[in-house]
Write an enzyme that holds these catalytic residues in place. Sequence first.
Site, PDB file in Angstrom:
ATOM      1  N   GLU A 134       0.872  -1.174   0.000  1.00 44.65           N
ATOM      2  CA  GLU A 134       0.000   0.000   0.000  1.00 44.65           C
ATOM      3  C   GLU A 134       0.916   1.233   0.000  1.00 44.65           C
ATOM      4  O   GLU A 134       1.787   1.344   0.858  1.00 44.65           O
ATOM      5  CB  GLU A 134      -0.884   0.009   1.237  1.00 44.65           C
ATOM      6  CG  GLU A 134      -1.861  -1.147   1.315  1.00 44.65           C
ATOM      7  CD  GLU A 134      -2.662  -1.117   2.601  1.00 44.65           C
ATOM      8  OE1 GLU A 134      -3.521  -0.225   2.745  1.00 44.65           O
ATOM      9  OE2 GLU A 134      -2.415  -1.976   3.473  1.00 44.65           O
ATOM     10  N   LYS A 162       3.408   1.077  10.469  1.00 41.48           N
ATOM     11  CA  LYS A 162       3.504   2.315   9.685  1.00 41.48           C
ATOM     12  C   LYS A 162       2.969   3.505  10.471  1.00 41.48           C
ATOM     13  O   LYS A 162       3.525   4.609  10.389  1.00 41.48           O
ATOM     14  CB  LYS A 162       2.720   2.163   8.375  1.00 41.48           C
ATOM     15  CG  LYS A 162       3.424   1.357   7.310  1.00 41.48           C
ATOM     16  CD  LYS A 162       2.619   1.392   6.019  1.00 41.48           C
ATOM     17  CE  LYS A 162       3.270   0.558   4.938  1.00 41.48           C
ATOM     18  NZ  LYS A 162       2.465   0.546   3.699  1.00 41.48           N
ATOM     19  N   ARG A 164       5.103 -12.806  10.110  1.00 43.72           N
ATOM     20  CA  ARG A 164       5.749 -11.506   9.962  1.00 43.72           C
ATOM     21  C   ARG A 164       7.130 -11.549  10.600  1.00 43.72           C
ATOM     22  O   ARG A 164       7.415 -12.392  11.441  1.00 43.72           O
ATOM     23  CB  ARG A 164       4.924 -10.420  10.663  1.00 43.72           C
ATOM     24  CG  ARG A 164       3.618 -10.087   9.982  1.00 43.72           C
ATOM     25  CD  ARG A 164       2.887  -9.019  10.757  1.00 43.72           C
ATOM     26  NE  ARG A 164       3.691  -7.800  10.872  1.00 43.72           N
ATOM     27  CZ  ARG A 164       3.241  -6.687  11.472  1.00 43.72           C
ATOM     28  NH1 ARG A 164       2.048  -6.648  12.016  1.00 43.72           N
ATOM     29  NH2 ARG A 164       4.011  -5.620  11.531  1.00 43.72           N
TER      30      ARG A 164
END
Length: 557
Positions: free
Chosen positions: A35, A272, A262
Amino acid sequence: MEEEKKSLNFIEQIIEDDLANGLNRDQIRFRFPPEPNGYLHVGHTKAICINFGLGEKYNAPVNLRFDDTNPEKEEQEFVDSIKKDVEWLGFKWDKELYASDYFQQLYDWAVQLIKDKKAYVDEQPSQTITEQRKNPAEPGVESPFRNRPVEESLDLFERMKNGEFESGSMSLRAKIDMVSPNMNMRDPVMYRILNKPHHRTGTDWKIYPMYDWAHGESDYLEQVSHSLCSLEFENHRPLYNWYLEQVYDESKVAPKQREFARMNVSYMITSKRKLQRLVAENAVTGWDDPRMPTISGMRRKGFTPTSIRNFIEKVGVAKRENLIEIQLLDFCVREDLNKVAKRVMTVVDPVKLVIENYPEGNEEWLETENNPEQENAGTRQVPFSRELYIEREDFKEEANNKFFRLKLGGEVRLKSAYIIKAERVEKDENGEITTIYASYDEKSKSGSGTEESLRKVKGTLHWVSAKHALPVDVRIYNNLFTVEQPDAEKDVDFLDFINPESVSTIQGFAEPSLNDVAIGEPLQFQRIGYFTKDQDSTDTKLVFNRTVTLKDSYKPE
């Protein structure tokens, strides 16, 4: 003896099983789908290396697709930085694509879902929708608009698209199962109204698809065979599959979503939102601050693509999350830099050394090796003169036999130069040594082949000719946080764990060849650490960032 084959990780095993069960090899396709709402960080390097690594292994195309469905947070700046980071890591994508390429198709499919009574327009605020979903142990409450007539939803949905309503006033929801134990299946929102311009489509659209709706359908449109994502999306997989079932054509490949753990690295954060706070609240100087876990920050600090890829390979592909020690990352960086970094002489805590029996006004250029680890690294010339700088810690007036550097009455070799002997010192009014006076053996020049040059002394020091020295700013970076998991405690702001000593700047002196190094070029300051020239350097000021210390106690398994 035949070389042992490397075992497959669980994702490779899935692909091999699919091939064995009829998937054609030329149907394998992957994608990396960031993104564009921030800079890529160390956690993303795992997804990048997995997807592009599989592309290399299976000779399959890998798309770079930007999931740009939220114009409130996405910018072209982030698109550009992501492309730069992926290229810097050494990967090439097959096609550059965007979820926004599919906005019309996604809208058309949504219209069909309304017609099939599988979607409806809800006029409730998002907070009410969230409350009605309840929790996994309690059945959800159906929206009063759940069974509204198809024509009514079709009319409202078109008017939503045309911008007739305020942002947030309506949404399109999939009609699935309000009692499902999987909260993602409780009539998820497919579209919301956002009267915001998009970085690619401008003001063409007033409604934007939610990530879950756009992501899987984009995979399908691109005929991605294996949609690989982190474990946080495991509970989204049933929704991913449900959406695909609504549009799937049996003559095409149905993407398979699979999840991997992850990558969490100690003393780093990869949220983020929290990285944005670090930038917004000036805890760092920007997204590319060398203390940041962003790829751009790591690049600026002096990390190499090879070191990061080696790190990901050592971490491996797992199904369960764990905390990776930052020392392993440092080990991989140090291991690569030892092979590629040019050795240079820089003094970061200087004290003057005067060789009294060296002719005044004389200077010579001595040959020294660039990197003993590289066969073809070659040599360069460094200037030598009567007055030098050495490290303050490399001299003691008195020391025991375990101190192999310079002491009064003792001898050391100056790297690529001569053997010297410390004779006396000069001090200031505070008792601080300002100058060391020494003598040299003029026949002991390194590489001259004389008997004196072959004489063994226990210590070798790096040095810089005072006459030719370049003043340099040296930035010493340490961990940005003081604890391994700064965002682990919910009741404590992670900013409370900022390390006040995460960066310091010291002034030193360097050999003149550093004037010619490129920004980002890896260097080893001999006996100090690995450094790189920073972008803040100017014609009048040279700035170097410490990438990693020279040695560490970390022992890889």
